[in-house]
Design a protein around this motif. Structure first.
Motif, PDB file in Angstrom:
ATOM      1  N   ASN A  99       0.789  -1.231   0.000  1.00 47.33           N
ATOM      2  CA  ASN A  99       0.000   0.000   0.000  1.00 47.33           C
ATOM      3  C   ASN A  99       0.823   1.284   0.000  1.00 47.33           C
ATOM      4  O   ASN A  99       0.292   2.361   0.295  1.00 47.33           O
ATOM      5  CB  ASN A  99      -0.971   0.022   1.190  1.00 47.33           C
ATOM      6  CG  ASN A  99      -1.879  -1.196   1.207  1.00 47.33           C
ATOM      7  OD1 ASN A  99      -2.442  -1.584   0.182  1.00 47.33           O
ATOM      8  ND2 ASN A  99      -2.001  -1.826   2.373  1.00 47.33           N
ATOM      9  N   THR A 100       2.114   1.187  -0.295  1.00 45.67           N
ATOM     10  CA  THR A 100       2.920   2.411  -0.364  1.00 45.67           C
ATOM     11  C   THR A 100       2.800   3.070  -1.735  1.00 45.67           C
ATOM     12  O   THR A 100       2.905   4.291  -1.846  1.00 45.67           O
ATOM     13  CB  THR A 100       4.396   2.115  -0.063  1.00 45.67           C
ATOM     14  OG1 THR A 100       4.853   1.066  -0.927  1.00 45.67           O
ATOM     15  CG2 THR A 100       4.570   1.687   1.382  1.00 45.67           C
ATOM     16  N   ILE A 101       2.615   2.268  -2.779  1.00 45.50           N
ATOM     17  CA  ILE A 101       2.273   2.787  -4.094  1.00 45.50           C
ATOM     18  C   ILE A 101       1.063   1.981  -4.593  1.00 45.50           C
ATOM     19  O   ILE A 101       0.732   0.937  -4.028  1.00 45.50           O
ATOM     20  CB  ILE A 101       3.443   2.697  -5.096  1.00 45.50           C
ATOM     21  CG1 ILE A 101       3.896   1.246  -5.298  1.00 45.50           C
ATOM     22  CG2 ILE A 101       4.604   3.550  -4.640  1.00 45.50           C
ATOM     23  CD1 ILE A 101       5.000   1.107  -6.339  1.00 45.50           C
ATOM     24  N   ALA A 141      -1.782  -8.730   6.516  1.00 49.78           N
ATOM     25  CA  ALA A 141      -2.781  -7.939   7.246  1.00 49.78           C
ATOM     26  C   ALA A 141      -4.004  -7.670   6.368  1.00 49.78           C
ATOM     27  O   ALA A 141      -3.912  -7.627   5.141  1.00 49.78           O
ATOM     28  CB  ALA A 141      -2.166  -6.623   7.710  1.00 49.78           C
ATOM     29  N   GLU A 142      -5.132  -7.488   7.003  1.00 56.61           N
ATOM     30  CA  GLU A 142      -6.367  -7.197   6.276  1.00 56.61           C
ATOM     31  C   GLU A 142      -6.216  -5.889   5.494  1.00 56.61           C
ATOM     32  O   GLU A 142      -5.726  -4.888   6.022  1.00 56.61           O
ATOM     33  CB  GLU A 142      -7.536  -7.075   7.260  1.00 56.61           C
ATOM     34  CG  GLU A 142      -8.880  -6.867   6.584  1.00 56.61           C
ATOM     35  CD  GLU A 142     -10.028  -6.813   7.573  1.00 56.61           C
ATOM     36  OE1 GLU A 142     -11.156  -6.502   7.153  1.00 56.61           O
ATOM     37  OE2 GLU A 142      -9.787  -7.079   8.780  1.00 56.61           O
ATOM     38  N   GLY A 143      -6.581  -5.926   4.233  1.00 54.35           N
ATOM     39  CA  GLY A 143      -6.472  -4.738   3.394  1.00 54.35           C
ATOM     40  C   GLY A 143      -5.144  -4.607   2.681  1.00 54.35           C
ATOM     41  O   GLY A 143      -4.947  -3.679   1.891  1.00 54.35           O
ATOM     42  N   SER A 144      -4.228  -5.538   2.951  1.00 54.03           N
ATOM     43  CA  SER A 144      -2.921  -5.486   2.288  1.00 54.03           C
ATOM     44  C   SER A 144      -3.081  -5.884   0.821  1.00 54.03           C
ATOM     45  O   SER A 144      -3.776  -6.848   0.487  1.00 54.03           O
ATOM     46  CB  SER A 144      -1.945  -6.428   2.971  1.00 54.03           C
ATOM     47  OG  SER A 144      -0.744  -6.526   2.233  1.00 54.03           O
ATOM     48  N   ASN A 145      -2.430  -5.156  -0.065  1.00 56.45           N
ATOM     49  CA  ASN A 145      -2.506  -5.458  -1.501  1.00 56.45           C
ATOM     50  C   ASN A 145      -1.334  -6.346  -1.932  1.00 56.45           C
ATOM     51  O   ASN A 145      -0.686  -6.103  -2.944  1.00 56.45           O
ATOM     52  CB  ASN A 145      -2.511  -4.167  -2.331  1.00 56.45           C
ATOM     53  CG  ASN A 145      -1.212  -3.368  -2.154  1.00 56.45           C
ATOM     54  OD1 ASN A 145      -0.461  -3.570  -1.200  1.00 56.45           O
ATOM     55  ND2 ASN A 145      -0.955  -2.463  -3.089  1.00 56.45           N
TER      56      ASN A 145
END
Length: 468
Positions: A99-101, A141-145
């Motif tokens: 989720n950093t980019i 983790a939940e929501g991690s892409n």
């Protein structure tokens, strides 16, 4: 502070343009200087794009190569595209963090082989430290892409043949047989053949072996090949030699500018590749091939002048070694299509991996092996054969080691972007060459003063050697 909180704070600081000195103390504790990470601990990243234009961030250990077999329709984005990504996210390096980019993150399972690992922090001077457990928690983790897959190969498992020259012929034959069988299976049944030695090169080699040869005989050979004659005359007319536009013939080039030895070796180097097409594919671009060849030839010429006369190698052969150092690149492109395109894709996805590892992995041989083998079979001087074969071996002390060691130095000086930079060089190697760092820097400065002339020579070769 949890690992996810660390990442969140880091990205907030980057977006707001906060300097590292002003980072919160809890974040600073996870930042370490780049030199503290080993290749096995450092997590690299590459941005790849699929055929639909969807981009993914791949993360894998720095001591490994990203294997594209699982991602055959993917291709690394260009340096220009990567620069746009960095600017968009206010980064100077790409963290392998979820989720950093705005690209899905695919992490190789080898990243968890060590208890501690390090990712880019957005600043190339600093790394972000995590335990393997913390890093895995970030990815799951939940929501991690992100997801974890297996796609890397340790470089130690590839092992290019650096020293066993006696095995070159068998390895080259095996490589050709393997590629031929693949082509047959895919209905590409054309025979693989290495182009013959051009007639002009053959005649120059014969002339070299004649102790009574003279400038008139050399001129006749060169003039019999109009394109070669044009290149040599254009070369002598370069502003680099101080007589631009004043050289009208090969005799003029020999007598007034280049001398017999340099003219012969230059002519030989330029004629060797006449039967080889310049590849249109490749991360280097066809102009960069010639610019690098000319640059390294000129550096060889300048450096040998810094060596005491009693230890100095022959100028012409040194120059020729630099000019043809990358000849195997052309041969691989000629002998192994369409696999050369795949080879280029691997290089783009793995800019940290020396080309010889990718060549060994895909073909079973390196460009230096096939070039030196061909040179030897064609009768090219052994000094040049040894220089090209061992140009990556800093410890080489065998036959004609001076040429090989000097070419190693030149290869280390020239960076991938074409800039010349004096970095670390083994003291034992400098001792064998009887040269010091100050002398090398003086040679670099001397060549750097002729940047325009260098471009003139490279452009001249480009115009005479069109891509396929």
């Amino acid at each position: 502070m949890s690992a996810q909180e660390i990442v969140n704070v880091l990205m907030d600081c980057i977006k707001q343009g906060v300097s590292i000195d002003a980072y919160p103390e809890l974040l600073k504790r996870h930042l370490v200087p780049r030199n503290q990470a080993t290749a096995k601990q450092l997590v690299r990243s590459s941005i790849l794009e699929d055929r639909n234009g969807v981009r993914y961030l791949f993360a894998f250990p720095a001591h490994c190569m990203l294997d594209l077999k699982l991602y055959q329709d993917y291709r690394a984005i260009t340096p220009e595209q990567k620069s746009l990504v960095l600017r968009r996210y206010h980064l100077r390096s790409v963290p392998a963090l979820p989720n950093t980019i705005a690209y899905n993150l695919i992490v190789d399972q080898r990243c968890f082989d060590n208890e501690q690992l390090f990712t880019e922090s957005g600043d190339p001077q600093w790394l972000l430290e995590f335990s393997a457990e913390e890093y895995r928690a970030l990815l799951t983790a939940e929501g991690s892409n992100s997801k974890i897959e297996a796609f890397s190969i340790p470089l130690l498992a590839i092992r290019p043949n650096m020293t066993a020259v006696d095995q070159d012929e068998n390895e080259i034959k095996s490589a050709i047989e393997t590629i031929t069988s693949r082509r047959i299976r895919t209905r590409l049944a054309e025979n693989i053949a290495i182009p013959p030695l051009p007639l002009s090169a053959h005649n120059i080699i014969q002339l070299r072996n004649n102790d009574n040869s003279d400038a008139d005989e050399l001129a006749k050979i060169v003039e019999a090949d109009p394109s070669l004659a044009s290149q040599v005359i254009s070369w002598a007319n370069s502003p680099y030699y101080g007589l631009p536009g004043q050289i009208q013939s090969i005799q003029d080039a020999v007598i007034r500018v280049l001398g017999f030895d340099l003219t012969m070796n230059l002519s030989l180097g330029l004629s060797l590749g006449k039967n080889l097409k310049m590849p249109s594919d490749g991360i280097f671009g066809y102009q960069n091939y010639w610019r690098e060849s000319v640059l390294k030839a000129l550096l060889m010429e300048k450096l040998i002048r810094k060596i005491p006369a009693q230890h100095r190698p022959l100028a012409g052969l040194s120059y020729l070694s630099g000019l043809v150092h990358n000849f195997g690149y052309l041969v691989i492109a000629e002998v192994f299509p369409p696999y050369f395109s795949l080879y280029c894709r691997y290089q783009e996805a793995n800019p940290h991996v020396p080309a010889m590892y990718i060549e060994r992995f895909l073909f079973g041989i390196t460009r230096e092996q096939i070039a030196s083998f061909l040179f030897h079979s064609w009768g090219i001087p052994e000094e040049v054969c040894s220089a090209v074969r061992h140009l990556h071996n800093a410890a080489y002390e065998g036959s004609h080691y001076t040429y090989a060691n000097m070419l190693y130095v030149v290869d280390q000086l020239v960076q991938s972007d074409g800039e010349i930079k004096l970095g670390k060089l083994p003291e034992s190697l400098l001792g064998r060459l009887h040269i010091d760092r100050q002398a090398i820097q003086e040679a670099i400065d001397s060549v750097s003063d002729f940047a325009e002339e260098l471009n003139f020579l490279a452009d001249m070769l480009n115009k005479n050697k069109k891509p396929d």
